[in-house]
Design a protein around this motif. Structure first.
Motif, PDB file in Angstrom:
ATOM      1  N   MET A  24      41.223  45.610  32.582  1.00 28.27           N
ATOM      2  CA  MET A  24      39.823  45.516  32.941  1.00 28.27           C
ATOM      3  C   MET A  24      39.603  44.438  34.004  1.00 28.27           C
ATOM      4  SD  MET A  24      36.621  46.451  31.763  1.00 28.27           S
ATOM      5  CE  MET A  24      35.018  45.775  31.669  1.00 28.27           C
ATOM      6  N   ALA A  25      40.315  43.328  33.890  1.00 28.89           N
ATOM      7  CA  ALA A  25      40.147  42.241  34.853  1.00 28.89           C
ATOM      8  C   ALA A  25      40.547  42.683  36.257  1.00 28.89           C
ATOM      9  CB  ALA A  25      40.954  41.017  34.424  1.00 28.89           C
ATOM     10  N   ASN A  26      41.606  43.485  36.355  1.00 28.93           N
ATOM     11  CA  ASN A  26      42.040  43.969  37.665  1.00 28.93           C
ATOM     12  C   ASN A  26      40.985  44.852  38.318  1.00 28.93           C
ATOM     13  OD1 ASN A  26      44.474  42.622  37.637  1.00 28.93           O
ATOM     14  ND2 ASN A  26      45.590  44.338  36.747  1.00 28.93           N
ATOM     15  N   GLU A  27      40.322  45.677  37.498  1.00 33.31           N
ATOM     16  CA  GLU A  27      39.274  46.544  38.030  1.00 33.31           C
ATOM     17  C   GLU A  27      38.088  45.727  38.542  1.00 33.31           C
ATOM     18  OE1 GLU A  27      40.772  47.128  35.099  1.00 33.31           O
ATOM     19  OE2 GLU A  27      41.728  49.064  35.372  1.00 33.31           O
ATOM     20  N   ILE A  28      37.753  44.678  37.828  1.00 31.34           N
ATOM     21  CA  ILE A  28      36.649  43.811  38.257  1.00 31.34           C
ATOM     22  C   ILE A  28      37.014  43.099  39.553  1.00 31.34           C
ATOM     23  CG2 ILE A  28      35.315  41.745  37.670  1.00 31.34           C
ATOM     24  CD1 ILE A  28      35.454  42.714  34.722  1.00 31.34           C
ATOM     25  N   ILE A  29      38.228  42.616  39.639  1.00 26.29           N
ATOM     26  CA  ILE A  29      38.690  41.949  40.867  1.00 26.29           C
ATOM     27  C   ILE A  29      38.666  42.939  42.033  1.00 26.29           C
ATOM     28  CG2 ILE A  29      40.708  40.922  42.002  1.00 26.29           C
ATOM     29  CD1 ILE A  29      41.375  39.662  39.229  1.00 26.29           C
ATOM     30  N   ALA A  54      36.775  45.639  42.338  1.00 23.91           N
ATOM     31  CA  ALA A  54      35.384  45.946  42.681  1.00 23.91           C
ATOM     32  C   ALA A  54      34.747  44.822  43.484  1.00 23.91           C
ATOM     33  CB  ALA A  54      34.577  46.226  41.419  1.00 23.91           C
ATOM     34  N   VAL A  55      34.946  43.601  43.063  1.00 26.59           N
ATOM     35  CA  VAL A  55      34.369  42.450  43.776  1.00 26.59           C
ATOM     36  C   VAL A  55      34.973  42.342  45.167  1.00 26.59           C
ATOM     37  CG1 VAL A  55      34.227  39.921  43.796  1.00 26.59           C
ATOM     38  CG2 VAL A  55      33.756  41.181  41.680  1.00 26.59           C
ATOM     39  N   THR A  56      36.266  42.506  45.286  1.00 28.95           N
ATOM     40  CA  THR A  56      36.937  42.436  46.587  1.00 28.95           C
ATOM     41  C   THR A  56      36.422  43.528  47.517  1.00 28.95           C
ATOM     42  OG1 THR A  56      38.913  41.545  45.540  1.00 28.95           O
ATOM     43  CG2 THR A  56      39.178  42.464  47.741  1.00 28.95           C
ATOM     44  N   THR A  57      36.290  44.745  46.996  1.00 26.25           N
ATOM     45  CA  THR A  57      35.793  45.855  47.803  1.00 26.25           C
ATOM     46  C   THR A  57      34.371  45.592  48.281  1.00 26.25           C
ATOM     47  OG1 THR A  57      37.207  47.405  46.610  1.00 26.25           O
ATOM     48  CG2 THR A  57      35.350  48.339  47.812  1.00 26.25           C
ATOM     49  N   LEU A  58      33.532  45.099  47.391  1.00 27.58           N
ATOM     50  CA  LEU A  58      32.154  44.794  47.779  1.00 27.58           C
ATOM     51  C   LEU A  58      32.101  43.682  48.817  1.00 27.58           C
ATOM     52  CD1 LEU A  58      30.354  45.045  44.333  1.00 27.58           C
ATOM     53  CD2 LEU A  58      30.147  46.611  46.272  1.00 27.58           C
ATOM     54  N   LEU A  59      32.926  42.663  48.650  1.00 31.48           N
ATOM     55  CA  LEU A  59      32.936  41.566  49.625  1.00 31.48           C
ATOM     56  C   LEU A  59      33.405  42.045  50.997  1.00 31.48           C
ATOM     57  CD1 LEU A  59      34.332  38.624  47.454  1.00 31.48           C
ATOM     58  CD2 LEU A  59      32.002  38.860  48.362  1.00 31.48           C
TER      59      LEU A  59
END
Length: 91
Positions: A1-6, A8-13
């Motif tokens: 789950m942590a990898n998916e959050i990372i 998503a945040v990276t993609t948005l940034l």
């Protein structure tokens, strides 16, 4: 789950400016529709297509805009064109 959050945040940034630009154009399109500015609405849709390419949002709004401006008959004329273009991009 942590990898998916990372991810998503990276993609948005990485795409924040593009997302912000899309939202701005989408809001301008909506305002053009609400103010009955048909020429500007069509122009903004074209700009969105040029900048971001085809998407479900674009196709739905292109059809809705054609129906709004020219009626149901005109919308029917777009469907074969869209299917042909869609099939080219998927192959």
């Amino acid at each position: 789950m942590a990898n998916e959050i990372i991810w998503a945040v990276t993609t948005l940034l990485l795409n924040g400016k593009r997302i912000k630009n899309f939202v701005r154009l989408k809001e301008l399109f909506e305002l053009a529709i609400l103010s009955n500015d048909k020429v500007n609405a069509t122009s903004i849709l074209s700009e969105i297509n040029d900048d971001f390419g085809w998407s479900v949002w674009y196709m739905q709004n292109m059809l809705a805009n054609a129906q709004y401006q020219d009626g149901v008959e005109e919308k029917g004329g777009w469907q074969p064109f869209m299917m042909k273009k869609y099939m080219r991009t998927c192959s």
